[in-house]
Design a protein around this motif. Sequence first.
Motif, short mmCIF file in Angstrom:
data_model
loop_
_atom_site.label_atom_id
_atom_site.label_comp_id
_atom_site.label_asym_id
_atom_site.label_seq_id
_atom_site.Cartn_x
_atom_site.Cartn_y
_atom_site.Cartn_z
N LEU A 110 0.80 -1.22 0.00
CA LEU A 110 0.00 0.00 0.00
C LEU A 110 0.84 1.28 0.00
CD1 LEU A 110 -3.01 -0.80 2.37
CD2 LEU A 110 -3.14 -0.06 -0.01
N TRP A 111 2.08 1.24 0.47
CA TRP A 111 2.88 2.47 0.54
C TRP A 111 2.95 3.19 -0.81
CZ3 TRP A 111 3.28 4.79 4.82
CH2 TRP A 111 3.57 4.15 6.02
N PRO A 112 3.37 2.52 -1.90
CA PRO A 112 3.43 3.25 -3.18
C PRO A 112 2.06 3.58 -3.74
CG PRO A 112 3.97 0.93 -3.51
CD PRO A 112 3.91 1.14 -2.03
N VAL A 113 1.05 2.79 -3.39
CA VAL A 113 -0.31 3.06 -3.87
C VAL A 113 -0.83 4.35 -3.24
CG1 VAL A 113 -2.69 2.25 -3.88
CG2 VAL A 113 -0.84 0.64 -4.30
N MET A 114 -0.69 4.47 -1.92
CA MET A 114 -1.19 5.67 -1.24
C MET A 114 -0.47 6.93 -1.72
SD MET A 114 -1.86 4.34 2.70
CE MET A 114 -0.19 3.71 2.98
N SER A 115 0.84 6.83 -1.90
CA SER A 115 1.60 8.03 -2.28
C SER A 115 1.44 8.39 -3.74
CB SER A 115 3.08 7.83 -1.96
OG SER A 115 3.63 6.77 -2.72
N SER A 116 0.87 7.49 -4.54
CA SER A 116 0.66 7.83 -5.96
C SER A 116 -0.52 8.78 -6.15
CB SER A 116 0.42 6.55 -6.78
OG SER A 116 -0.81 5.95 -6.44
N PHE A 117 -1.39 8.88 -5.16
CA PHE A 117 -2.50 9.83 -5.23
C PHE A 117 -1.98 11.23 -4.91
CE2 PHE A 117 -4.86 5.89 -4.56
CZ PHE A 117 -5.96 6.05 -5.39
N GLY A 118 -2.18 12.15 -5.84
CA GLY A 118 -1.58 13.47 -5.73
C GLY A 118 -1.99 14.27 -4.52
N TYR A 119 -3.18 14.03 -3.98
CA TYR A 119 -3.66 14.83 -2.86
C TYR A 119 -3.25 14.26 -1.49
CZ TYR A 119 -6.70 17.22 -6.23
OH TYR A 119 -7.18 17.95 -7.30
N SER A 275 -10.62 11.77 -3.73
CA SER A 275 -9.85 12.63 -4.64
C SER A 275 -10.75 13.21 -5.73
CB SER A 275 -8.71 11.83 -5.29
OG SER A 275 -7.77 11.40 -4.33
N ALA A 276 -11.61 12.37 -6.30
CA ALA A 276 -12.51 12.84 -7.35
C ALA A 276 -13.49 13.87 -6.80
CB ALA A 276 -13.26 11.67 -7.97
N ALA A 277 -13.97 13.65 -5.57
CA ALA A 277 -14.90 14.60 -4.96
C ALA A 277 -14.21 15.93 -4.67
CB ALA A 277 -15.48 14.01 -3.67
#
Length: 295
Positions: A110-119, A275-277
């Motif tokens: 999950l570490w790289p997954v969470m940090s890939s979200f820009g916000y 993020s979309a919201a």
Amino acid sequence: MANKATNALSNTIWYNKQQASFKYLVVRHRVSVSPKNDERLIHIQRHLRKHSGDYVSIGIIGGRRGKALLQPNTAGMSLLFHHDLLENTANEPEITIILALPFPARLKALWPVMSSFGYVTRVIIVKGQLSNEEFCETSALKTKLYEPLIEKGMSQGVRTRPVEVNIHVDEFVSKQLLQKLGLLNEDDSRNDGIARIFLDCGDETTIPPPTRDVVLQHCSQSPLPEAIIAFGPERGWAEEEANIFINESGFESASLGSSILRVDTAVIAGVGIVSAALDECIQPRKDIDRKKRKN
């Protein structure tokens, strides 16, 4: 995340402003990517199929992102920055993730997954009452393991804002801990523009409101909206913890639907929806800024 240089996994080459002691040297507006076995240089040449004279996307951790021109040198390749092609990434929404300690292998993934979200700008790992006690000693909580994974996610997500990590697994979740972490709305009578979301799939009779609706309710009028999302461990939150979040700490129960999801699936779905919201919330501001630039 202060003194590490990153590897490229996407079309973006990331580097740190303070990397003079690392294997590339920042000289004025030029970065030397060397030696020739540098993972990023291999990615540029073999996967992106870029050559001298081509432009690649670049990013400065904690700074700007944009384009740089590839130029050969004796060490391998250098990136020549063009200031007019760099953009600032400040003044964007922020997401804080509260994650009750899951299985170590799942956390590592999950570490790289969470940090890939820009916000996503902050990840807080806590110990839930239903978390496995032995997981508190996992190497997935060690800086030397998660920092490179976070940086890979940042590169994949084409984002430059650093991700702050807080590890609090020496005590269970409490209102005092949430307050110490600065996650509470101290004035319950005022909407501070932060959506505090306690994810809950509900029970047989009741399903909480959709996560998107909760974000829009709290953030639609905020010029710089934020969200805090609490994810439980594999066995979920205990009833006492739900009471701490919802009745004592100002969080609002929200749902990703009636399905019971794995932790990693819930994190991806939850952060994606939030993020979309948040994008919806700031779209009017973006439209105004776009009109101003045209004029």
